[in-house]
Enzyme design. Structure first.
Site, PDB file in Angstrom:
ATOM      1  N   CYS A 115       0.815  -1.228   0.000  1.00 16.69           N
ATOM      2  CA  CYS A 115       0.000   0.000   0.000  1.00 16.69           C
ATOM      3  C   CYS A 115       0.848   1.277   0.000  1.00 16.69           C
ATOM      4  O   CYS A 115       0.340   2.358  -0.293  1.00 16.69           O
ATOM      5  CB  CYS A 115      -0.961   0.000   1.185  1.00 16.69           C
ATOM      6  SG  CYS A 115      -2.045  -1.433   1.172  1.00 16.69           S
ATOM      7  N   HIS A 248      -3.230   7.120   2.255  1.00 16.77           N
ATOM      8  CA  HIS A 248      -3.651   5.829   1.700  1.00 16.77           C
ATOM      9  C   HIS A 248      -5.063   5.552   2.204  1.00 16.77           C
ATOM     10  O   HIS A 248      -5.330   5.638   3.403  1.00 16.77           O
ATOM     11  CB  HIS A 248      -2.673   4.748   2.159  1.00 16.77           C
ATOM     12  CG  HIS A 248      -3.189   3.368   1.959  1.00 16.77           C
ATOM     13  ND1 HIS A 248      -3.777   2.966   0.783  1.00 16.77           N
ATOM     14  CD2 HIS A 248      -3.228   2.291   2.793  1.00 16.77           C
ATOM     15  CE1 HIS A 248      -4.156   1.701   0.902  1.00 16.77           C
ATOM     16  NE2 HIS A 248      -3.836   1.271   2.107  1.00 16.77           N
ATOM     17  N   ASN A 278     -10.248  -0.252  -0.131  1.00 14.52           N
ATOM     18  CA  ASN A 278      -8.787  -0.160  -0.096  1.00 14.52           C
ATOM     19  C   ASN A 278      -8.232  -0.700  -1.419  1.00 14.52           C
ATOM     20  O   ASN A 278      -8.317  -1.897  -1.677  1.00 14.52           O
ATOM     21  CB  ASN A 278      -8.269  -0.971   1.092  1.00 14.52           C
ATOM     22  CG  ASN A 278      -6.767  -0.881   1.260  1.00 14.52           C
ATOM     23  OD1 ASN A 278      -6.047  -0.492   0.338  1.00 14.52           O
ATOM     24  ND2 ASN A 278      -6.292  -1.244   2.439  1.00 14.52           N
TER      25      ASN A 278
HETATM   26  O1  UT7 Z   1      -3.605  -1.054   3.869  1.00 12.95           O
HETATM   27  C1  UT7 Z   1      -3.694  -1.474   5.213  1.00 12.95           C
HETATM   28  C2  UT7 Z   1      -4.814  -2.470   5.237  1.00 12.95           C
HETATM   29  N1  UT7 Z   1      -5.322  -2.829   6.511  1.00 12.95           N
HETATM   30  C3  UT7 Z   1      -6.281  -2.173   7.186  1.00 12.95           C
HETATM   31  O2  UT7 Z   1      -6.687  -1.087   6.873  1.00 12.95           O
HETATM   32  C4  UT7 Z   1      -6.865  -2.867   8.354  1.00 12.95           C
HETATM   33  C5  UT7 Z   1      -6.768  -2.164   9.649  1.00 12.95           C
HETATM   34  N2  UT7 Z   1      -7.669  -2.809  10.578  1.00 12.95           N
HETATM   35  C6  UT7 Z   1      -8.982  -2.510  10.594  1.00 12.95           C
HETATM   36  O3  UT7 Z   1      -9.432  -1.646   9.905  1.00 12.95           O
HETATM   37  C7  UT7 Z   1      -9.861  -3.283  11.539  1.00 12.95           C
HETATM   38  O4  UT7 Z   1      -9.053  -4.057  12.388  1.00 12.95           O
HETATM   39  C8  UT7 Z   1     -10.854  -4.202  10.777  1.00 12.95           C
HETATM   40  C9  UT7 Z   1     -11.863  -3.315  10.033  1.00 12.95           C
HETATM   41  C10 UT7 Z   1     -10.132  -5.090   9.785  1.00 12.95           C
HETATM   42  C11 UT7 Z   1     -11.618  -5.052  11.760  1.00 12.95           C
HETATM   43  O5  UT7 Z   1     -12.260  -4.257  12.743  1.00 12.95           O
HETATM   44  P1  UT7 Z   1     -12.092  -4.619  14.281  1.00 12.95           P
HETATM   45  O6  UT7 Z   1     -12.856  -3.607  14.984  1.00 12.95           O
HETATM   46  O7  UT7 Z   1     -10.620  -4.710  14.560  1.00 12.95           O
HETATM   47  O8  UT7 Z   1     -12.819  -6.008  14.350  1.00 12.95           O
HETATM   48  P2  UT7 Z   1     -12.280  -7.430  14.834  1.00 12.95           P
HETATM   49  O9  UT7 Z   1     -11.340  -8.006  13.821  1.00 12.95           O
HETATM   50  O10 UT7 Z   1     -11.805  -7.321  16.242  1.00 12.95           O
HETATM   51  O11 UT7 Z   1     -13.617  -8.265  14.800  1.00 12.95           O
HETATM   52  C12 UT7 Z   1     -14.722  -7.920  15.648  1.00 12.95           C
HETATM   53  C13 UT7 Z   1     -15.881  -8.832  15.332  1.00 12.95           C
HETATM   54  C14 UT7 Z   1     -15.517 -10.315  15.349  1.00 12.95           C
HETATM   55  O12 UT7 Z   1     -16.606 -11.029  15.902  1.00 12.95           O
HETATM   56  P3  UT7 Z   1     -16.609 -11.491  17.435  1.00 12.95           P
HETATM   57  O13 UT7 Z   1     -15.388 -12.379  17.565  1.00 12.95           O
HETATM   58  O14 UT7 Z   1     -16.501 -10.243  18.239  1.00 12.95           O
HETATM   59  O15 UT7 Z   1     -17.899 -12.221  17.552  1.00 12.95           O
HETATM   60  C15 UT7 Z   1     -15.375 -10.664  13.894  1.00 12.95           C
HETATM   61  O16 UT7 Z   1     -15.633 -12.027  13.642  1.00 12.95           O
HETATM   62  O17 UT7 Z   1     -16.357  -8.570  14.006  1.00 12.95           O
HETATM   63  C16 UT7 Z   1     -16.437  -9.810  13.268  1.00 12.95           C
HETATM   64  N3  UT7 Z   1     -16.217  -9.523  11.864  1.00 12.95           N
HETATM   65  C17 UT7 Z   1     -17.210  -9.222  11.007  1.00 12.95           C
HETATM   66  N4  UT7 Z   1     -18.532  -9.131  11.161  1.00 12.95           N
HETATM   67  C18 UT7 Z   1     -19.277  -8.776  10.090  1.00 12.95           C
HETATM   68  C19 UT7 Z   1     -15.032  -9.482  11.195  1.00 12.95           C
HETATM   69  N5  UT7 Z   1     -15.246  -9.164   9.900  1.00 12.95           N
HETATM   70  C20 UT7 Z   1     -16.583  -8.988   9.762  1.00 12.95           C
HETATM   71  C21 UT7 Z   1     -17.418  -8.635   8.671  1.00 12.95           C
HETATM   72  N6  UT7 Z   1     -18.736  -8.546   8.886  1.00 12.95           N
HETATM   73  N7  UT7 Z   1     -16.924  -8.371   7.434  1.00 12.95           N
END
Ligand code: UT7
Length: 321
Positions: A115, A248, A278
Site C-alpha cells: 500500500c 492511503h 482499499n
Molecule cells: O492497507 C492497510 C490495510 N489494513 C487495514 O486497513 C486494516 C486495519 N484494521 C482494521 O481496519 C480493523 O481491524 C478491521 C476493520 C479489519 C476489523 O475491525 P475490528 O474492529 O478490529 O474487528 P475485529 O477483527 O476485532 O472483529 C470484531 C468482530 C468479530 O466477531 P466477534 O469475535 O466479536 O464475535 C469478527 O468475527 O467482528 C467480526 N467480523 C465481522 N462481522 C461482520 C469481522 N469481519 C466482519 C465482517 N462482517 N466483514
C-alpha cells in the site's frame, strides 16, 4: 534547482460499484452496518477476470496524459506501483509502456511496497528527475487485489477493491515535491501478507491476503503520524501549512485517527475510501485525481501524501501542487 512537479492526474475504477449489500447477496456473512461502522467503506469495484493491473493503469495514464496535455512519446520514465501485476514478468510497467505505444526506450519498472508503493514510486521518480537524468515520469498505482482475496474470509474480503491512479511528473523550476521519506521494517512480515509463491508449476503456500487487522491498525496510526512530521520537518513547515492530507485510503477510522494525532482538522482529509475500498498502491493517486477533478485541490496548495502497507513499509511525500 530542479523540482519534480505533478502536471497531470488520472484515475480509473473498473465496472459498476459493488455495494456492501451486494456482498451480502453474494453469500458473504457480513452486513452493510458492520462494514460502514468499522471502515467507512460503502462500495468497491472489481475488475473482470481478463483485465489486469496494466489495463487499469493504461486508462488512468491516458487521463493523466490528457490532463497534462502531453503525449505518450513525451514520457521518459515509467514506474508502476503494484503488488498484483499481470504476470511474474514482464513488469506491469513494461506492459503499460507497450499499451501506450511508447517506443522511445524509456525505462519501465514496477515497485512492490504494497500500500506504500505509490509513495515509494513517486519518491524514486522525483529523485531521478532531480538528478537530471529524466524529465517526464509517468508514476502509476494499479491493483487488482480482488485476485488475492479469500472470499471466505469476511475479515479481509470486504475491505479491498481494484483500481488505478496515475500522475505525470515533470522537471520544473517551480516548486513541486518538497520532501519525501521512506521506511520499512520486515520484522512485521506476518501481520499483513500473501505468503504463497509459485514453484515447480504449483502455488506453494497460501495465495490469499491474510491480516491481523487490529495490529495493522495500531501500527498504521503510529507510523503515519511520525512520517508526516518527518517530511514537514525536512521542509521546515508545520501541520498548519498543509492544505490537504491525502492518505492511503484503507479505512476511515485510520484516516480520522491519524488526522487527530497530527492535530489536522477532519475537513482537510481527502477521503474517497467509501466508494472504492482499499485499492492498495492505487489509492493515493485515485484520491488525488478525484479531488483535483472535483475542484477541491487547486494549484499552489500544499499536499501531504502518506501510506503504510505490508512489510511493513511506510512513507510520505510533501508537495506544492
Ligand atoms: O492497507 C492497510 C490495510 N489494513 C487495514 O486497513 C486494516 C486495519 N484494521 C482494521 O481496519 C480493523 O481491524 C478491521 C476493520 C479489519 C476489523 O475491525 P475490528 O474492529 O478490529 O474487528 P475485529 O477483527 O476485532 O472483529 C470484531 C468482530 C468479530 O466477531 P466477534 O469475535 O466479536 O464475535 C469478527 O468475527 O467482528 C467480526 N467480523 C465481522 N462481522 C461482520 C469481522 N469481519 C466482519 C465482517 N462482517 N466483514
Amino acid at each position: 534547482m530542479t523540482y519534480a512537479r505533478i502536471i497531470g492526474t488520472g484515475s480509473f475504477l473498473p465496472g459498476a460499484p459493488i455495494s456492501n449489500d451486494d456482498l451480502v447477496a453474494r453469500g458473504i456473512d457480513t452486513s452493510d452496518a458492520w462494514i460502514v461502522e468499522r471502515t467507512g467503506i460503502r462500495a468497491r469495484h472489481l475488475a473482470e477476470s481478463n483485465v489486469g493491473a496494466s489495463d487499469l493503469a493504461l486508462q488512468a495514464s491516458l487521463r493523466a496524459l490528457a490532463a497534462a496535455n502531453k503525449q505518450p512519446a513525451d514520457v521518459d520514465l515509467i514506474i508502476v506501483a503494484t503488488s498484483t501485476p499481470d504476470m511474474i514478468f514482464p513488469s506491469a510497467a513494461a506492459l503499460l509502456q507497450d499499451k501506450l505505444g511508447i517506443r522511445n526506450g524509456a525505462p519501465a519498472f514496477d515497485v512492490q511496497a504494497v500500500c506504500s508503493g505509490f509513495v515509494y514510486a513517486l519518491t524514486l521518480a522525483k529523485k531521478l528527475i532531480a538528478s537530471g537524468s529524466h524529465r517526464c515520469a509517468l508514476v502509476v498505482g494499479a491493483e487488482v487485489f480482488s485476485r488475492i482475496l479469500d472470499w471466505n474470509d469476511r475479515g479481509t474480503c470486504v475491505l479491498f477493491g481494484d483500481g488505478a491512479g496515475a500522475v505525470l511528473l515533470a522537471a520544473s523550476e517551480e516548486p513541486g515535491i518538497l520532501a519525501t521519506a521512506l521506511h520499512a521494517d520486515g520484522s512485521y512480515r506476518d501481520i499483513l501478507s500473501v505468503p504463497g509463491q509459485i514453484a515447480g508449476g504449483q502455488v506453494v503456500g497460501s495465495p490469499f491476503l491474510q491480516m491481523e487487522g487490529q495490529a495493522v491498525f495500531k501500527f498504521a496510526v503510529k507510523v503515519l503520524a511520525e512520517v508526516a512530521r518527518e517530511v514537514l520537518g525536512q521542509a521546515g513547515l508545520g501541520i498548519g501549512d498543509v492544505d490537504w492530507l491525502i492518505p492511503h485510503q484503507a479505512n476511515m477510522r485510520i484516516l480520522d485517527a491519524t488526522a487527530r494525532k497530527l492535530g489536522l482538522p477532519a475537513e482537510k482529509i481527502i477521503a474517497t475510501v467509501a466508494h472504492h475500498g482499499n485499492t492498495s498502491a492505487a489509492s493515493i493517486p485515485l484520491a488525488l485525481d478525484e479531488a483535483v477533478r472535483s475542484g477541491r485541490i487547486s494549484r499552489g496548495q500544499t499536499l501531504l501524501l502518506e501510506a503504510v502497507g505490508g512489510g511493513f513499509t511506510w512513507g510520505a511525500a510533501l508537495l506544492k501542487f
